[in-house]
Write an enzyme that holds these catalytic residues in place. Structure first.
Site, short mmCIF file in Angstrom:
data_model
loop_
_atom_site.label_atom_id
_atom_site.label_comp_id
_atom_site.label_asym_id
_atom_site.label_seq_id
_atom_site.Cartn_x
_atom_site.Cartn_y
_atom_site.Cartn_z
N TYR A 94 -6.90 5.07 -9.94
CA TYR A 94 -6.77 4.19 -8.79
C TYR A 94 -7.68 2.97 -8.93
O TYR A 94 -7.25 1.84 -8.69
CB TYR A 94 -7.11 4.96 -7.51
CG TYR A 94 -7.04 4.16 -6.24
CD1 TYR A 94 -5.83 3.73 -5.72
CD2 TYR A 94 -8.20 3.83 -5.54
CE1 TYR A 94 -5.75 3.00 -4.55
CE2 TYR A 94 -8.14 3.10 -4.36
CZ TYR A 94 -6.91 2.68 -3.87
OH TYR A 94 -6.86 1.96 -2.71
N TYR A 145 0.19 -4.82 -5.26
CA TYR A 145 0.88 -4.76 -3.98
C TYR A 145 2.19 -5.54 -4.00
O TYR A 145 2.78 -5.80 -2.95
CB TYR A 145 -0.03 -5.30 -2.87
CG TYR A 145 -1.32 -4.53 -2.73
CD1 TYR A 145 -1.31 -3.17 -2.43
CD2 TYR A 145 -2.55 -5.15 -2.93
CE1 TYR A 145 -2.49 -2.45 -2.31
CE2 TYR A 145 -3.73 -4.44 -2.81
CZ TYR A 145 -3.70 -3.10 -2.51
OH TYR A 145 -4.87 -2.39 -2.39
N CYS A 171 17.81 -4.69 7.55
CA CYS A 171 18.70 -4.71 6.39
C CYS A 171 19.95 -3.91 6.72
O CYS A 171 19.86 -2.74 7.08
CB CYS A 171 17.97 -4.11 5.19
SG CYS A 171 18.97 -4.01 3.69
N ASP A 205 -3.31 -6.82 2.15
CA ASP A 205 -3.42 -6.23 0.82
C ASP A 205 -2.96 -7.26 -0.21
O ASP A 205 -1.77 -7.55 -0.32
CB ASP A 205 -2.56 -4.97 0.72
CG ASP A 205 -3.06 -3.86 1.62
OD1 ASP A 205 -4.28 -3.70 1.74
OD2 ASP A 205 -2.22 -3.16 2.23
N GLU A 239 1.53 -0.29 -7.08
CA GLU A 239 1.46 0.95 -6.31
C GLU A 239 2.88 1.30 -5.92
O GLU A 239 3.55 0.53 -5.22
CB GLU A 239 0.59 0.79 -5.07
CG GLU A 239 -0.89 0.65 -5.38
CD GLU A 239 -1.77 0.86 -4.16
OE1 GLU A 239 -1.26 1.31 -3.11
OE2 GLU A 239 -2.98 0.57 -4.25
N CYS A 262 -2.48 1.72 7.33
CA CYS A 262 -1.14 1.37 6.86
C CYS A 262 -0.91 -0.09 7.19
O CYS A 262 -0.82 -0.46 8.36
CB CYS A 262 -0.07 2.24 7.52
SG CYS A 262 1.62 1.77 7.05
N CYS A 301 0.84 -1.20 0.00
CA CYS A 301 0.00 0.00 0.00
C CYS A 301 0.87 1.25 0.00
O CYS A 301 1.69 1.44 0.89
CB CYS A 301 -0.91 -0.01 1.22
SG CYS A 301 -1.83 1.53 1.46
#
Length: 222
Positions: free
Chosen positions: A86, A138, A210, A133, A98, A201, A55
């Site tokens: 969208y 995605y 990372c 999602d 996205e 979110c 997202c």
């Protein structure tokens, strides 16, 4: 986001929606947090990076908070349909991800640092989804602007894959491809979590940080 749309197979270019010659809405102008123009041309010395990590509402906020980022924008990238909306992207029939555009000053924040945020803050092993999602839009992607970005992205990905293996986690599904045309999303999606601070979110990392070495100032990156 539109949880009901769950197309997990990429469309063929011949089957994609036809799109249009120009935007179906007024393109956005300025960043609501940083105040800078969303669209190029950017000032001299500013470089551009493109990432897809689920997202785009939450993904964009990750990057605009970084020192050295000139502007960010959300949009649709590496698909087939020109100037999509969208709703069209969420149908799974345009082939777009996205994505987030990040315009940054490499003397302040390195491309490696952007990649560190990218890999740490989402789960790059999930294929055509991020958490709840689900759909091709995605998917995880790094869309490089030049050969130098490609080489750095491949090196950081390989290092992160090794870190995931050591923790018993799966294979990275992130696609690393040349950046196709970036189509800006509608104004209501730009800096969404600034406008709606408690908005949705769905991003969540693997729990494995990372590691990418040193920053542009020589300091270690955690």
């Amino acid at each position: 986001m539109l949880f009901g749309r769950k197309n997990t197979s990429m469309p063929d270019s011949s089957d994609a929606l036809p799109g249009r010659e120009d935007y179906a809405f007024p393109p956005p102008e300025r960043h609501t947090v940083l105040g800078n123009a969303l669209q190029p041309p950017y000032p001299d010395g500013i470089e551009t990076a493109y990432f897809a990590l689920g997202c785009f509402w939450g993904a964009e906020r990750l990057f605009w908070k970084l020192d050295g980022v000139h502007t960010t924008a959300v949009g649709y990238q590496n698909g087939f349909t020109p100037h999509p909306t969208y709703g069209e992207v969420c149908s799974g029939e345009t082939g777009h991800a996205e994505a987030v555009l990040v315009a940054f000053d490499p003397t302040v924040v390195s491309y490696e640092r952007l990649l560190q945020v990218f890999f740490t803050e989402h789960d790059p092993t999930q294929g055509m989804r991020q958490g709840n999602d689900v759909g091709t839009q995605y998917r995880s992607g790094i869309y490089y602007a030049d050969e130098a970005q490609k080489q750095v992205a491949e090196r950081v990905l390989a290092g992160y894959q090794q870190a995931l293996r050591e923790r018993g986690l799966g294979a990275i599904t992130t696609e690393v491809k040349p950046a196709g045309e970036f189509f800006f999303a509608e104004a209501e999606h730009q800096q969404y979590l600034d406008k709606v601070p408690n908005g949705y979110c769905g991003l969540a990392g693997t729990g494995v940080a990372c590691q990418v070495g040193a920053g542009v100032d020589g300091s270690a990156l955690a």
